[in-house]
Design a protein around this motif. Structure first.
Motif, mmCIF file in Angstrom:
data_model
loop_
_atom_site.group_PDB
_atom_site.id
_atom_site.type_symbol
_atom_site.label_atom_id
_atom_site.label_comp_id
_atom_site.label_asym_id
_atom_site.label_seq_id
_atom_site.Cartn_x
_atom_site.Cartn_y
_atom_site.Cartn_z
ATOM 1 N N ALA A 51 43.536 24.874 13.019
ATOM 2 C CA ALA A 51 42.244 24.322 13.436
ATOM 3 C C ALA A 51 42.404 22.960 14.098
ATOM 4 O O ALA A 51 43.283 22.180 13.717
ATOM 5 C CB ALA A 51 41.341 24.182 12.208
ATOM 6 N N ILE A 104 40.739 19.603 14.056
ATOM 7 C CA ILE A 104 39.834 18.967 13.091
ATOM 8 C C ILE A 104 39.196 17.739 13.734
ATOM 9 O O ILE A 104 39.893 16.802 14.148
ATOM 10 C CB ILE A 104 40.584 18.571 11.800
ATOM 11 C CG1 ILE A 104 41.303 19.804 11.205
ATOM 12 C CG2 ILE A 104 39.616 17.961 10.790
ATOM 13 C CD1 ILE A 104 42.071 19.532 9.914
ATOM 14 N N LYS A 124 42.193 15.700 3.406
ATOM 15 C CA LYS A 124 43.315 16.260 4.184
ATOM 16 C C LYS A 124 44.041 17.339 3.381
ATOM 17 O O LYS A 124 44.316 18.434 3.888
ATOM 18 C CB LYS A 124 44.285 15.138 4.563
ATOM 19 C CG LYS A 124 45.452 15.579 5.429
ATOM 20 C CD LYS A 124 46.442 14.429 5.594
ATOM 21 C CE LYS A 124 47.648 14.846 6.408
ATOM 22 N NZ LYS A 124 47.365 14.949 7.838
ATOM 23 N N LEU A 163 41.829 20.480 3.146
ATOM 24 C CA LEU A 163 41.666 21.233 4.403
ATOM 25 C C LEU A 163 42.971 21.875 4.853
ATOM 26 O O LEU A 163 42.961 22.911 5.522
ATOM 27 C CB LEU A 163 41.106 20.317 5.505
ATOM 28 C CG LEU A 163 39.683 19.791 5.268
ATOM 29 C CD1 LEU A 163 39.231 18.926 6.447
ATOM 30 C CD2 LEU A 163 38.684 20.931 5.024
ATOM 31 N N ALA A 193 43.227 25.367 6.997
ATOM 32 C CA ALA A 193 43.182 25.036 8.431
ATOM 33 C C ALA A 193 43.604 26.207 9.322
ATOM 34 O O ALA A 193 43.113 26.353 10.441
ATOM 35 C CB ALA A 193 44.044 23.807 8.716
ATOM 36 N N ILE A 204 37.419 22.649 12.729
ATOM 37 C CA ILE A 204 36.789 22.098 11.528
ATOM 38 C C ILE A 204 36.065 20.828 11.960
ATOM 39 O O ILE A 204 36.690 19.902 12.497
ATOM 40 C CB ILE A 204 37.824 21.801 10.419
ATOM 41 C CG1 ILE A 204 38.536 23.103 9.995
ATOM 42 C CG2 ILE A 204 37.143 21.140 9.215
ATOM 43 C CD1 ILE A 204 39.624 22.917 8.940
#
Ligand SMILES: Nc1ncnc2c1ncn2[C@@H]1O[C@H](COP(=O)(O)OP(=O)(O)OP(=O)(O)O)[C@@H](O)[C@H]1O
Ligand SMILES: [Mg+2]
Length: 252
Positions: free
Chosen positions: A2, A4, A107, A110, A114, A120
């Protein structure tokens, strides 16, 4: 993996949540798999996308402080996954202070999901506290909504300094995604002047898309819908679809 993106501006009411919800929905409609993280104890992204906060008993707070499994917390609304926030999250600003890896909690959480998403998006509170620092530490890029009014540039210096501090100390790959001009009122000279001023200062870091001020955009959250579902033909819906395309051009 992802991309982010943290949406942040410590100035209140500039369109962070409106942009988080509507960009998430528009990216999803464009075929992207999106997780929207509500990192604001006000929970406006959560309610704005149609979740009754009173009916949730587990939220981002449990993820940050009690290592709750994202699978137990994430809800899916109109095709967008949501990591919700309730007022409970307000306790995390204080409780995180004593936690280890306090800047890395989001962090770490996620990182486990991810690879399941294309994007995200993290909606942040109007402050530069530990929740926002967690977002900046977790993010690849910061997207800064700026309201096109007189005090637009006020506070941007501190925000950019904070991004720089996080880049130096916590997250070397953090970059600025860009500045998004919001609530633009084409009828006023002031809006034009402010837009020009922001562009002359930040140049090519300002997105081409400009979000107009429209009543429909402000009405949509009270119906718990993104604008593209609430009124797909409206100007606001069209512009947020355009903005999603600009972001897709930038990040794929
Ligand atoms: N383009 C727009 N046109 C009209 N109203 C808008 C627009 N964007 C946002 N608003 C309204 O302005 C108010 C503030 O917007 P929003 O909640 O998105 O800002 P925010 O930056 O998330 O605020 P906070 O700092 O409190 O989290 C809301 O009532 C929202 O509905
Ligand atoms: Mg908000």
């Amino acid at each position: 993996m992802a991309q982010i993106i943290a949406l942040a501006n410590q100035k209140g009411g500039v369109g962070k949540t409106t942009t988080s919800i509507n960009l998430a929905a528009a990216l999803n409609k464009a075929g992207k798999k999106v997780l929207l993280v509500d990192a604001d104890p006000q929970g406006n992204a959560t309610s704005g996308i149609g979740i009754d906060k009173a009916a949730i008993n587990i939220d981002l707070y449990d993820v940050l402080l009690h290592e709750a499994d994202l699978g137990d917390v994430v809800l899916t609304v109109d095709g967008v996954d949501l990591l919700p926030a309730t007022i409970q999250l307000s306790e995390s600003e204080v409780q995180l202070v004593a936690a280890d890896r306090r800047e890395y909690r989001l962090k770490d959480a996620l990182a486990k999901v991810a690879d399941q998403y294309d994007y995200i998006l993290i909606d942040n509170p109007p402050s530069l506290g530990l929740l926002t620092i967690n977002s900046f530490t977790a993010a690849d890029a910061v997207l800064i909504p700026v309201q096109t009014e007189f005090y637009a540039l006020e506070g941007l210096g501190q925000l950019i300094n904070s991004i720089e501090l996080v880049r130096q100390n916590l997250n070397h790959q953090l970059e600025m995604a860009g500045i998004l001009l919001t609530m633009y009122d084409a009828r006023t000279n002031l809006a034009k002047q402010v837009a020009e001023e922001v562009r002359s200062y930040f140049d090519n870091r300002v997105y081409q898309t400009v979000i107009p001020r429209t009543v429909r955009l402000s009405e949509a959250p009270s119906y718990g819908q993104a604008i593209i579902d609430f009124d797909p033909k409206s100007l606001g819906a069209r512009v947020y679809r355009e903005f999603a395309q600009e972001v897709i051009k930038q990040y794929g």
